[in-house]
Design a protein around this motif. Sequence first.
Motif, PDB file in Angstrom:
ATOM      1  N   LEU A 167       1.241   6.892  -6.615  1.00  0.00           N
ATOM      2  CA  LEU A 167       0.175   7.863  -6.847  1.00  0.00           C
ATOM      3  C   LEU A 167       0.645   9.287  -6.554  1.00  0.00           C
ATOM      4  CD1 LEU A 167      -2.900   5.959  -5.352  1.00  0.00           C
ATOM      5  CD2 LEU A 167      -2.426   6.415  -7.764  1.00  0.00           C
ATOM      6  N   ALA A 168       1.451   9.428  -5.491  1.00  0.00           N
ATOM      7  CA  ALA A 168       1.969  10.752  -5.144  1.00  0.00           C
ATOM      8  C   ALA A 168       2.903  11.267  -6.230  1.00  0.00           C
ATOM      9  CB  ALA A 168       2.699  10.695  -3.804  1.00  0.00           C
ATOM     10  N   ARG A 190       0.823  -1.208   0.000  1.00  0.00           N
ATOM     11  CA  ARG A 190       0.000   0.000   0.000  1.00  0.00           C
ATOM     12  C   ARG A 190       0.859   1.262   0.000  1.00  0.00           C
ATOM     13  NH1 ARG A 190      -4.682  -1.733   4.416  1.00  0.00           N
ATOM     14  NH2 ARG A 190      -5.834  -3.138   3.007  1.00  0.00           N
ATOM     15  N   ALA A 191       1.973   1.201   0.712  1.00  0.00           N
ATOM     16  CA  ALA A 191       2.879   2.345   0.755  1.00  0.00           C
ATOM     17  C   ALA A 191       3.477   2.614  -0.616  1.00  0.00           C
ATOM     18  CB  ALA A 191       3.988   2.103   1.778  1.00  0.00           C
ATOM     19  N   VAL A 236       2.089   1.790  -3.515  1.00  0.00           N
ATOM     20  CA  VAL A 236       1.013   2.319  -4.350  1.00  0.00           C
ATOM     21  C   VAL A 236       0.805   3.803  -4.067  1.00  0.00           C
ATOM     22  CG1 VAL A 236      -1.456   2.230  -4.827  1.00  0.00           C
ATOM     23  CG2 VAL A 236      -0.152   0.106  -4.653  1.00  0.00           C
ATOM     24  N   CYS A 237       0.785   4.142  -2.757  1.00  0.00           N
ATOM     25  CA  CYS A 237       0.605   5.553  -2.389  1.00  0.00           C
ATOM     26  C   CYS A 237       1.749   6.423  -2.919  1.00  0.00           C
ATOM     27  CB  CYS A 237       0.524   5.679  -0.865  1.00  0.00           C
ATOM     28  SG  CYS A 237      -1.020   5.046  -0.175  1.00  0.00           S
TER      29      CYS A 237
END
Length: 455
Positions: A14-15, A7-8, A10-11
Amino acid sequence: MKKIERRAVVCAILALLLAAGLCVFLVKYLLDGGSWASSAFNRHLYNSDGVLASGTVLDRDGDVLSSAEDGRRTYYDNETVRKATLHAVGDLQGNIGTGALNAFADKLTGYNLLNGAFGAERGSDLYLTIDARYNYEAYQALNGRAGTVAVYNYKTGEILCMVSAPSYDPLHVPADIETNDRYKGAYLNRFLSSTFTPGSVYKTVTLAAALEELPDLFDRTWTCAGSVQIGGETVVCSGTHGEQHIGDAFANSCNVAFAQIAVELGADTLQKYTENAGLTDSYSVDGLPTARGSFAWTDITDGELGWAGVGQGQDLVNPCALMVYMGAVANGGRAAKPYLIEKTVSALGLPSLPHITGKTGTLVSKSTAEKLADMMAANVEKTYGAKRFPNMDICAKSGTAEVGEGQTPHAWFAGFLRNEDAPYAFVVLVENGGGGSSVAGTVAGRVLDVVVNGY
């Protein structure tokens, strides 16, 4: 733990995508923000007829060429001036793509990065480099014929005169403009956006190549009997010049001599010098691209090469590019790049930053430019008549370009002044005008007389 790590990642991705998108937007905003602001979607900048209702267009002397009054756009009060400056100022319908009302709308709206187009109803004053009087004289000199006339300062880049014809009165658009041959191509800026068969003005390029590639050029002679057979082609001359050296062949604009020189030089050499001269390049005039010239150098016969060397066959040049080349010859091989926007002044009275003059690359070597200039000056003395150009140290080449059986040739006259106080290059094209020196040269003389002598 692995789920948290995924998840990190992916985040983080995205960032990064968000940051990249923001950077792209900021770059586009910096580059294109003015165009966005001046878009027709911004209805507060346009009247009910879709015409830009803010900003004033002026010439270099401050004469108002177009302004907005009570939401209605007006033009100069003289009809001929309106016609003469149409392709620089623009029309109410947006058909003239090179006109300031269309091409420079973002500068007229008073847009800036800080406030956008907020409160831009008054707009900015946009000063063009052209002089309305010079355009008036050029349009009058064309006398209803199609063509173009331009003069620019080859040291600073300022375009002082830019006329394209046919033209029309933007306040009274002819009802038959779409069907009457009299207005054929009226929306087109022939100076920036067209190409034409150059005829003998192209011999300046052939001569530049010969000056550098043929070491015995000045020791040789060519005999002109009115025509010469090259391969399967008969290259016809405008006269019978007899035996002549290169200076006389250039002054006589002898097709026989220059066709033979072209074949001796070869297609590869002429292609190199044509490209070096910038005649196949596109210049950007304040963001307005000029048309590219085109030439056929591959898979051609010697006869076709002979015709190409005298500016015929499939040769096509853009008038602006030819004018810049003339400026480079005048200026030791490099010239200032042309521009049209002198400055803008905001509604608060704040002027834009001074224009930074850009230079072309080396279009011709300095030593060749000096020799070519002297030979072009001799053209005026021997052939065109120096008295036609008072108080001018003028170097020029005429051209009479055949454009098809049964059609009158295009008339060209291009060159430059070597006056310290008048460093101007010029180009004149009169479509189907006839003789280059007699027709286009007369137009050039009338315009240059006003520019230099103020008459």
